[in-house]
Design a protein around this motif. Structure first.
Motif, PDB file in Angstrom:
ATOM      1  N   MET A 130      30.428  45.969  34.620  1.00 11.92           N
ATOM      2  CA  MET A 130      31.181  45.328  35.496  1.00 11.92           C
ATOM      3  C   MET A 130      31.379  44.002  34.899  1.00 11.92           C
ATOM      4  N   TRP A 131      30.324  43.360  34.395  1.00  7.36           N
ATOM      5  CA  TRP A 131      30.565  42.141  33.790  1.00  7.36           C
ATOM      6  C   TRP A 131      31.838  41.849  32.681  1.00  7.36           C
ATOM      7  N   ARG A 132      31.546  43.044  31.881  1.00  9.78           N
ATOM      8  CA  ARG A 132      32.639  43.381  30.760  1.00  9.78           C
ATOM      9  C   ARG A 132      34.039  43.227  31.471  1.00  9.78           C
ATOM     10  N   PHE A 133      34.298  43.972  32.634  1.00 12.65           N
ATOM     11  CA  PHE A 133      35.272  44.238  33.170  1.00 12.65           C
ATOM     12  C   PHE A 133      36.140  43.090  33.472  1.00 12.65           C
ATOM     13  N   VAL A 134      35.378  42.152  34.116  1.00  9.07           N
ATOM     14  CA  VAL A 134      35.909  40.879  34.730  1.00  9.07           C
ATOM     15  C   VAL A 134      36.180  40.036  33.765  1.00  9.07           C
ATOM     16  N   ARG A 135      35.496  39.880  32.759  1.00  8.51           N
ATOM     17  CA  ARG A 135      35.712  39.053  31.644  1.00  8.51           C
ATOM     18  C   ARG A 135      37.019  39.269  30.713  1.00  8.51           C
ATOM     19  N   LYS A 136      37.171  40.477  30.586  1.00  8.44           N
ATOM     20  CA  LYS A 136      38.370  41.277  30.070  1.00  8.44           C
ATOM     21  C   LYS A 136      39.513  40.834  30.914  1.00  8.44           C
ATOM     22  N   ASN A 137      39.484  40.971  32.389  1.00 11.30           N
ATOM     23  CA  ASN A 137      40.690  40.999  32.833  1.00 11.30           C
ATOM     24  C   ASN A 137      40.698  39.579  33.722  1.00 11.30           C
ATOM     25  N   MET A 138      40.126  38.416  33.355  1.00 12.20           N
ATOM     26  CA  MET A 138      40.409  37.339  33.834  1.00 12.20           C
ATOM     27  C   MET A 138      40.498  36.290  32.758  1.00 12.20           C
ATOM     28  N   SER A 139      41.477  35.143  33.046  1.00 11.52           N
ATOM     29  CA  SER A 139      41.667  34.268  31.830  1.00 11.52           C
ATOM     30  C   SER A 139      40.459  33.117  31.655  1.00 11.52           C
ATOM     31  N   ALA A 140      39.922  32.929  30.595  1.00 10.49           N
ATOM     32  CA  ALA A 140      38.687  32.001  30.517  1.00 10.49           C
ATOM     33  C   ALA A 140      38.495  30.928  31.572  1.00 10.49           C
ATOM     34  N   VAL A 141      39.633  30.269  31.769  1.00 12.12           N
ATOM     35  CA  VAL A 141      39.475  29.314  32.589  1.00 12.12           C
ATOM     36  C   VAL A 141      39.040  29.927  34.246  1.00 12.12           C
ATOM     37  N   SER A 142      39.859  30.840  34.607  1.00 17.01           N
ATOM     38  CA  SER A 142      39.743  31.313  35.971  1.00 17.01           C
ATOM     39  C   SER A 142      38.344  31.979  35.970  1.00 17.01           C
ATOM     40  N   PHE A 143      37.856  32.732  34.730  1.00 16.31           N
ATOM     41  CA  PHE A 143      36.446  33.242  34.992  1.00 16.31           C
ATOM     42  C   PHE A 143      35.432  32.164  34.891  1.00 16.31           C
ATOM     43  N   LYS A 144      35.553  31.015  34.308  1.00 15.78           N
ATOM     44  CA  LYS A 144      34.557  30.138  34.545  1.00 15.78           C
ATOM     45  C   LYS A 144      34.504  29.303  35.581  1.00 15.78           C
ATOM     46  N   THR A 145      35.664  29.081  36.406  1.00 17.44           N
ATOM     47  CA  THR A 145      35.820  28.395  37.667  1.00 17.44           C
ATOM     48  C   THR A 145      35.219  29.421  38.820  1.00 17.44           C
ATOM     49  N   LYS A 146      35.469  30.765  38.804  1.00 19.68           N
ATOM     50  CA  LYS A 146      34.999  31.225  39.962  1.00 19.68           C
ATOM     51  C   LYS A 146      33.436  31.683  39.668  1.00 19.68           C
ATOM     52  N   LEU A 147      32.925  31.806  38.390  1.00 17.15           N
ATOM     53  CA  LEU A 147      31.636  32.143  38.344  1.00 17.15           C
ATOM     54  C   LEU A 147      30.782  30.834  38.631  1.00 17.15           C
TER      55      LEU A 147
END
Length: 265
Positions: free
Chosen positions: A241-258
């Protein structure tokens, strides 16, 4: 146990043309069934309405893809949860059966996102069991969904896994004892079985040269054009799951949501 909320953590549909919604099979309407069948017969031979409806009735649920503007059905994928007993341990299998997407929308990620989101919810509510994605693939696109998104899967184009190979043997022997060709690890349902129409998801020499996973699929299932299925399995883990989310989100969006979830709390 702390409740884990994933609504909003997975990617939004802002960059997709389609919406993907999950329906319990008893909630699917007759008009939806007819529209899905009309789409299905554009891509598959031997897809009469009676067989199609009987097949659907055996499933737990279905993802239906719709065009955001026109609301026309642009694809679907079935979902079925089945219990598996492997080496005396009870596990859960999520079986994907019929899947088709209108060619105009190939590349849209709405179905993948909805599917992984539902897998995530299942994984977090069934921590007592191993969970596997079970699928049979008559075309390379389905195989790539597995190979491109699951860290641990079988058959793998580079490495073998005796554990996952045994899971494939187990569910094929249990559910398809007459059709399973153990030596080839293929399923052959005979000449009346559904198979892709010519020109749909063709494999070219250039594709095999540029993508070893596609070459591997055809090497393992050389008779896919006649409808033979390659049985596969993917291990549903938090790492996947973690890999899928990282691959399909931009770095900024991923960091913000996390950060907003405080590490998925």
């Amino acid at each position: 146990m702390a409740q884990i909320t994933c609504q909003g953590f997975f990617m939004s549909d802002e960059n997709t043309t389609l919406t993907a919604k999950f329906y319990k099979i008893e909630k699917v309407t007759l008009s939806q069934l007819l529209e899905m069948h009309a789409l299905f017969i554009q891509y598959y031979h031997n897809a009469d309405l009676q067989t199609f409806v009987q097949d659907m009735a055996k499933k737990t649920g279905i993802f239906i893809l719709e065009n955001k503007k026109t609301k026309e059905i642009a694809g679907f994928s079935t979902w079925n949860e089945i219990d598996i007993v492997y080496k005396k341990k009870r596990s859960l299998g999520v079986f994907s059966g019929d899947t088709v997407v209108d060619k105009r929308y190939w590349g849209d990620k709405a179905l993948q996102k909805a599917f992984v989101k539902r897998l995530f919810k299942l994984r977090m509510t069934r921590l007592d069991k191993d969970i596997y994605w079970l699928l049979i693939s008559k075309g390379y696109k389905t195989y790539l969904l597995l190979a491109n998104n699951f860290p641990k899967y079988y058959p793998h184009y580079k490495r073998d896994s005796s554990k996952l190979r045994s899971v494939v043997d187990h569910y094929c022997n249990e559910f398809y004892p007459q059709e399973y060709q153990h030596s080839k690890r293929l399923l052959d349902f005979g000449g009346e079985y559904q198979y892709l129409k010519g020109g749909v998801a063709e494999i070219t020499d250039e594709m095999k040269l540029n993508n070893p996973k596609i070459k591997f699929f055809e090497d393992k299932n050389p008779s896919w054009r006649e409808g033979t299925e390659l049985p596969c399995v993917g291990e549903v883990s938090l790492n996947m799951m973690w890999r899928f989310v990282r691959k399909n989100m931009s770095a900024v969006s991923f960091k913000t949501k996390l950060l907003s979830y405080g590490g998925l709390k």
